[in-house]
Design a protein around this motif. Structure first.
Motif, short mmCIF file in Angstrom:
data_model
loop_
_atom_site.label_atom_id
_atom_site.label_comp_id
_atom_site.label_asym_id
_atom_site.label_seq_id
_atom_site.Cartn_x
_atom_site.Cartn_y
_atom_site.Cartn_z
N VAL A 78 -2.21 -2.21 4.67
CA VAL A 78 -2.81 -2.14 3.33
C VAL A 78 -3.37 -3.49 2.93
N ARG A 79 -2.61 -4.54 3.16
CA ARG A 79 -3.11 -5.89 2.81
C ARG A 79 -4.37 -6.24 3.60
N GLN A 80 -4.40 -5.86 4.87
CA GLN A 80 -5.58 -6.12 5.69
C GLN A 80 -6.77 -5.33 5.16
N ALA A 81 -6.56 -4.08 4.79
CA ALA A 81 -7.64 -3.26 4.23
C ALA A 81 -8.15 -3.86 2.92
N GLN A 82 -7.23 -4.34 2.08
CA GLN A 82 -7.65 -4.96 0.83
C GLN A 82 -8.46 -6.23 1.10
N ALA A 83 -8.06 -7.01 2.10
CA ALA A 83 -8.79 -8.22 2.44
C ALA A 83 -10.20 -7.90 2.94
N GLU A 84 -10.34 -6.74 3.59
CA GLU A 84 -11.64 -6.31 4.10
C GLU A 84 -12.41 -5.49 3.06
N ASP A 85 -11.80 -5.31 1.89
CA ASP A 85 -12.41 -4.56 0.79
C ASP A 85 -12.76 -3.12 1.20
N VAL A 86 -11.82 -2.48 1.88
CA VAL A 86 -11.96 -1.06 2.21
C VAL A 86 -10.81 -0.30 1.54
N THR A 87 -11.04 0.96 1.25
CA THR A 87 -10.04 1.74 0.52
C THR A 87 -9.15 2.58 1.42
N LEU A 88 -9.48 2.67 2.70
CA LEU A 88 -8.71 3.50 3.61
C LEU A 88 -8.19 2.66 4.77
N VAL A 89 -6.89 2.73 5.00
CA VAL A 89 -6.31 2.02 6.13
C VAL A 89 -6.46 2.91 7.35
N ASP A 90 -7.08 2.38 8.39
CA ASP A 90 -7.19 3.15 9.62
C ASP A 90 -6.70 2.30 10.79
N ILE A 91 -6.93 2.75 11.96
CA ILE A 91 -6.40 2.09 13.15
C ILE A 91 -6.93 0.66 13.29
N ASP A 92 -8.11 0.39 12.79
CA ASP A 92 -8.68 -0.96 12.89
C ASP A 92 -7.80 -1.99 12.18
N GLN A 93 -7.35 -1.66 10.98
CA GLN A 93 -6.50 -2.60 10.23
C GLN A 93 -5.14 -2.76 10.92
N LEU A 94 -4.59 -1.66 11.42
CA LEU A 94 -3.30 -1.75 12.09
C LEU A 94 -3.40 -2.57 13.38
N GLU A 95 -4.50 -2.42 14.10
CA GLU A 95 -4.69 -3.21 15.32
C GLU A 95 -4.78 -4.70 15.00
N LYS A 96 -5.31 -5.04 13.87
CA LYS A 96 -5.45 -6.45 13.49
C LYS A 96 -4.11 -7.07 13.11
N VAL A 97 -3.20 -6.29 12.51
CA VAL A 97 -1.92 -6.85 12.07
C VAL A 97 -0.83 -6.69 13.13
N LEU A 98 -1.03 -5.85 14.12
CA LEU A 98 0.01 -5.56 15.09
C LEU A 98 0.49 -6.76 15.90
N PRO A 99 -0.37 -7.64 16.40
CA PRO A 99 0.15 -8.78 17.17
C PRO A 99 1.16 -9.64 16.39
N GLN A 100 0.82 -10.00 15.16
CA GLN A 100 1.74 -10.82 14.38
C GLN A 100 3.00 -10.04 14.02
N LEU A 101 2.84 -8.76 13.74
CA LEU A 101 4.00 -7.91 13.42
C LEU A 101 4.98 -7.87 14.58
N LEU A 102 4.48 -7.70 15.77
CA LEU A 102 5.35 -7.68 16.95
C LEU A 102 6.02 -9.01 17.18
N LEU A 103 5.33 -10.09 16.92
CA LEU A 103 5.94 -11.42 17.04
C LEU A 103 7.05 -11.62 16.00
N ASP A 104 6.85 -11.07 14.81
CA ASP A 104 7.83 -11.22 13.75
C ASP A 104 9.09 -10.41 14.01
N PHE A 105 8.96 -9.31 14.75
CA PHE A 105 10.12 -8.48 15.04
C PHE A 105 10.65 -8.84 16.41
#
Length: 90
Positions: free
Chosen positions: A63-90
């Protein structure tokens, strides 16, 4: 972020949801080498809670990535962008 967020989460309480615990148990057993391996109830609840937190965090970051890109729908593109850091954090 201005105004109230239109994103709402209703997290499932996994330790009180037997189908969810059964799913987590099956997912764990798919990766065990010895099919006789057992998972205790506390370990299963802990794993279920970890997965719940992981999924909620992925959704929030998407959601935060989608807001930063000024889009209203979260799709796979936003999740792909946040996934590397998310995996590092977990």
């Amino acid at each position: 972020m201005s105004g109230p967020s239109r994103w709402r989460f209703n997290p499932v309480v996994l330790d009180r949801d037997p189908p969810a615990l059964e799913l987590v148990s099956k997912l764990l057993h798919l990766h065990f080498r010895d099919e006789k391996t057992k998972v205790g109830g506390d370990a299963l609840q802990l794993m279920a809670e970890l997965l719940r937190i992981f999924v909620v965090e992925a959704a929030v970051r998407g959601v935060r990535q989608a807001q930063a890109e000024d889009v209203t729908l979260v799709d796979i593109d936003q999740l792909e962008k946040v996934l590397p850091q998310l995996l590092l954090d977990f």
